[in-house]
Design a protein around this motif. Structure first.
Motif, mmCIF file in Angstrom:
data_model
loop_
_atom_site.group_PDB
_atom_site.id
_atom_site.type_symbol
_atom_site.label_atom_id
_atom_site.label_comp_id
_atom_site.label_asym_id
_atom_site.label_seq_id
_atom_site.Cartn_x
_atom_site.Cartn_y
_atom_site.Cartn_z
ATOM 1 N N VAL B 21 5.261 0.107 -7.102
ATOM 2 C CA VAL B 21 6.702 -0.419 -7.041
ATOM 3 C C VAL B 21 7.559 0.655 -7.012
ATOM 4 C CG1 VAL B 21 8.269 -2.334 -7.890
ATOM 5 C CG2 VAL B 21 5.838 -2.533 -7.876
ATOM 6 N N VAL B 37 9.668 -8.600 -6.786
ATOM 7 C CA VAL B 37 8.161 -8.269 -6.370
ATOM 8 C C VAL B 37 7.744 -9.785 -6.303
ATOM 9 C CG1 VAL B 37 5.908 -7.202 -6.915
ATOM 10 C CG2 VAL B 37 8.080 -6.186 -7.763
ATOM 11 N N VAL B 126 7.575 -6.276 -1.730
ATOM 12 C CA VAL B 126 8.893 -5.628 -2.605
ATOM 13 C C VAL B 126 10.120 -5.730 -1.727
ATOM 14 C CG1 VAL B 126 9.278 -3.782 -3.788
ATOM 15 C CG2 VAL B 126 7.069 -4.270 -3.648
#
Lengths: 133, 133, 133
Positions: B21, B37, B126
């Motif tokens: 991430v 997310v 994401v």
């Protein structure tokens, strides 16, 4: 990003932070958009639930204790495995809409910081994504 | 929208996706804003919890097994009812703030993809809403 | 902010609101961004889970009843302490990405309004933060 400081006084405790988040909305001068409240701690959660009758927060805390007892067959050696598990069950952030410069909460809703491994000095992050200022 | 691919190797497994991430934040060149997310799967969750001591993720997984046993009085015929229930208890998305081009996580926080019905090839979405690029 | 109205017919019931949220996306004319669905109620939750086999929602409801029984050692005098606890376990909002004018959901995912203290007339708020209109 605004920081809200919360001091907790017991091992397990729900603290109503609605007023602090409302103040952050007013300071931000945001009129419409979305407010995010995020806890950077791993043994605490955030939840939105009834703030009229204080027995509700007591019932949530007590029932979580039954579901995830303090003593158990845990590997984590710091003695707070239950607090980590409870934190993941509730989640560490909430999202609230903003309209007319105010949080859009239901009549009975309040935002609670949920301490599971206090007493501690904690902080929360409040952030806004505005549609209109 | 960025896609993170995760291969899981056991039926139940927590996989730390914090670095993936973080890389997505850097690639996006976002400086400040909010990162979402999202898991498009119904037998897996996402949670934020301690990433220092691996026993914490083990304790969360094991305790969820006790709360929601593999075998039970379930109707769903695919043999993974427990995985669906655990997914709803943890939730299928997390929200993290971004500041200075980095995720704003607490010292001990990591983002975990929580597989409850593996091994599988999974993907996560994401997405960023920037305040400043 | 769009309002979705939901009438529930039993004390506990999961109602698939995916189509209503999809319609709200189309009306908003948002092409890309993030959709927030928020419940202003304290005895109901929102979750994303399988919408193909209806036994999944039945299993989640039934298992939550086992984890949080209707009758228990509760303080709250309104007889719905279990509903408040379940609401906090699932959470009262979900976040879904939007791309190409549609919700980005997995093949088997649906959005459920989770009534724990019905039958009632409920409402949900849907809000969008667009990246592109």
């Amino acid at each position: 990003m605004k920081v809200i400081k919360v001091n907790t006084h017991q091992r397990e405790e729900f603290i109503d932070i609605t007023q602090e988040v409302e103040s952050a909305v007013r300071e931000s001068k945001i009129k419409e958009g979305v407010c995010f409240v995020f806890s950077p701690h791993t043994t605490a959660g955030i939840t939105i639930n009834e703030n009229a009758d204080p027995s509700v927060k007591k019932d949530i805390l007590n029932h979580l204790k039954k579901l995830v007892p303090f003593s158990g067959d845990y590997s984590h050696s710091e003695g707070n495995a239950d607090a980590h598990i409870k934190a993941s069950l509730l989640g560490n952030s909430v999202t609230v809409l903003v309209e007319g410069g105010n949080l859009v909460l239901g009549t009975w809703q309040g935002i609670y910081f949920c301490e599971f491994d206090g007493p501690r000095r904690r902080k929360l992050y409040v952030y806004f994504l505005p549609t209109f200022r």
